[in-house]
Enzyme design. Structure first.
Site, short mmCIF file in Angstrom:
data_model
loop_
_atom_site.label_atom_id
_atom_site.label_comp_id
_atom_site.label_asym_id
_atom_site.label_seq_id
_atom_site.Cartn_x
_atom_site.Cartn_y
_atom_site.Cartn_z
N HIS A 1 0.85 -1.19 0.00
CA HIS A 1 0.00 0.00 0.00
C HIS A 1 0.89 1.25 0.00
CE1 HIS A 1 -4.08 -1.73 0.46
NE2 HIS A 1 -3.37 -2.77 0.88
N TYR B 1 3.37 -6.31 9.40
CA TYR B 1 3.32 -4.85 9.40
C TYR B 1 4.47 -4.28 10.23
CZ TYR B 1 -1.47 -4.61 7.46
OH TYR B 1 -2.58 -4.68 6.66
#
Length: 358
Positions: free
Chosen positions: A77, A347
């Site tokens: 992203h 993450y």
């Protein structure tokens, strides 16, 4: 090396501390942990966490292999834009969750819109998911994160599918483009990808982030004041309506329209979404984000998200936030969905690498 402290796994330490760096999270406990005797159940948990972390490293390596090393940027992203606003929860939701998210108070929100994948120059016409990350700032310094996609389902039942997809997308040195043979092989051998792939190819991209419904993808547990649990899924439904580009609009669109459209949209008024919560029933899947629940599930409006301003990514408050989906307020908890549990450490690894470069 022992990474268990007082019964906490690495993942739990990260989640509780709310930090980006695994090393920073564990450093204060390293000496104590090194000499601790680990009970058998904790040793098993440690082994499972180690396997999850190994897969998480593999996932970030695969993303870098597919898109290159994007110095100082998110590994996935990558292309995005920041936004600021607030959320007002519906106190009716406290019937199911004691989270202060649903206190009815106005809560600050730091948001980020994005396009999936690790290419910072990807076309806004790309047939890939649009995402939103939300950080809710609750009373007493508590944080709650949500990471959502505009597709109602995810593409992976297990972390291995996620890793294999980006391995398959690695650039072919002979053509300097995607390896079509490898990706076709991935599609044929990973049928959990089918539903999201079909959705993305049956619907053109949205003309604006304001026209995206955003789905929580996973199943979560709402916990009320008496510790009663309710299985839920949720989505954020836009007041501007869900829209997709027509064929003519898609064909004529530039490669850069999502961010300009967002900046233009917030000039007129704030953008709003309703948080719609679906209540699970016996037999509903708890750990497979590729399967949708029946549309007949009971739903209620749990609050309204309002975004008032937008900011270019490098200057945005979201720029250094790690939108860890397991950072949740008291009253909301994860299920045993392996993809959901895998996202948190992956993450963290991505964020740690990025912060070293800033």
């Amino acid at each position: 090396m022992t990474n268990i402290v007082d019964g906490l796994s690495r993942r739990n330490i990260l989640r509780g501390a709310g930090v980006a760096s695994i090393g920073a999270a564990l450093c204060p406990f390293a000496a104590e942990a090194a000499s601790a005797e680990v009970p058998a159940p904790l040793a098993a948990s440690q082994s499972a966490d180690h396997a999850t972390e190994t897969m998480s490293v593999d996932a970030i390596d695969a993303l870098e292999g597919a898109y290159g090393h994007q110095h100082g940027l998110r590994r996935n992203h990558t292309k995005g834009v920041g936004a600021l606003g607030y959320f007002i929860g519906n106190p009716h939701a406290q019937r199911y969750s004691r989270s202060s998210l649903f206190s009815g108070r106005k809560l600050e929100v730091v948001a980020r819109f994005s396009i999936a994948g690790g290419d910072p120059t990807v076309s806004d016409k790309d047939l890939s998911p649009r995402g939103i990350g939300l950080e809710f700032r609750l009373p007493g310094g508590e944080l709650h994160h949500m990471t959502m996609l505009h597709t109602p389902m995810f593409f992976a039942l297990m972390p291995k599918t996620f890793i294999d997809k980006f391995i398959a997308l690695k650039v072919d040195p002979a053509t300097h483009g995607p390896n079509q043979v490898a990706f076709k092989s991935f599609l044929m051998s990973h049928r959990d990808n089918d539903a999201q792939f079909a959705f993305l190819h049956q619907n053109n991209p949205p003309p604006s982030y304001a026209n995206c419904a955003f789905f929580g993808i996973h199943t979560f547990r709402f916990i009320d004041a008496n510790a009663k649990e309710t299985i839920v899924r949720f989505r954020f439904q836009p007041h501007d309506g869900v829209k997709y580009l027509s064929k003519a609009a898609f064909d004529s669109a530039s490669d850069e329209f999502l961010i300009p459209a967002l900046f233009e949209r917030v000039k007129s008024s704030a953008i709003k979404w309703d948080m719609i919560v679906s209540l699970g029933e016996p037999g509903d899947t708890l750990d497979d984000p590729t399967i949708l629940w029946p549309a007949s599930r009971s739903e209620f409006n749990a609050g309204t998200l309002v975004l008032e301003t937008a900011t270019p990514d490098p200057q945005a408050g979201s720029y250094k936030i790690n939108y860890d989906p397991l950072m949740m307020s008291d009253g909301i908890a994860a299920t045993n969905d392996p993809v959901l549990l895998f996202r948190s450490p992956s993450y963290a690894i991505s964020h740690e690498r990025r912060l070293r470069e800033l």
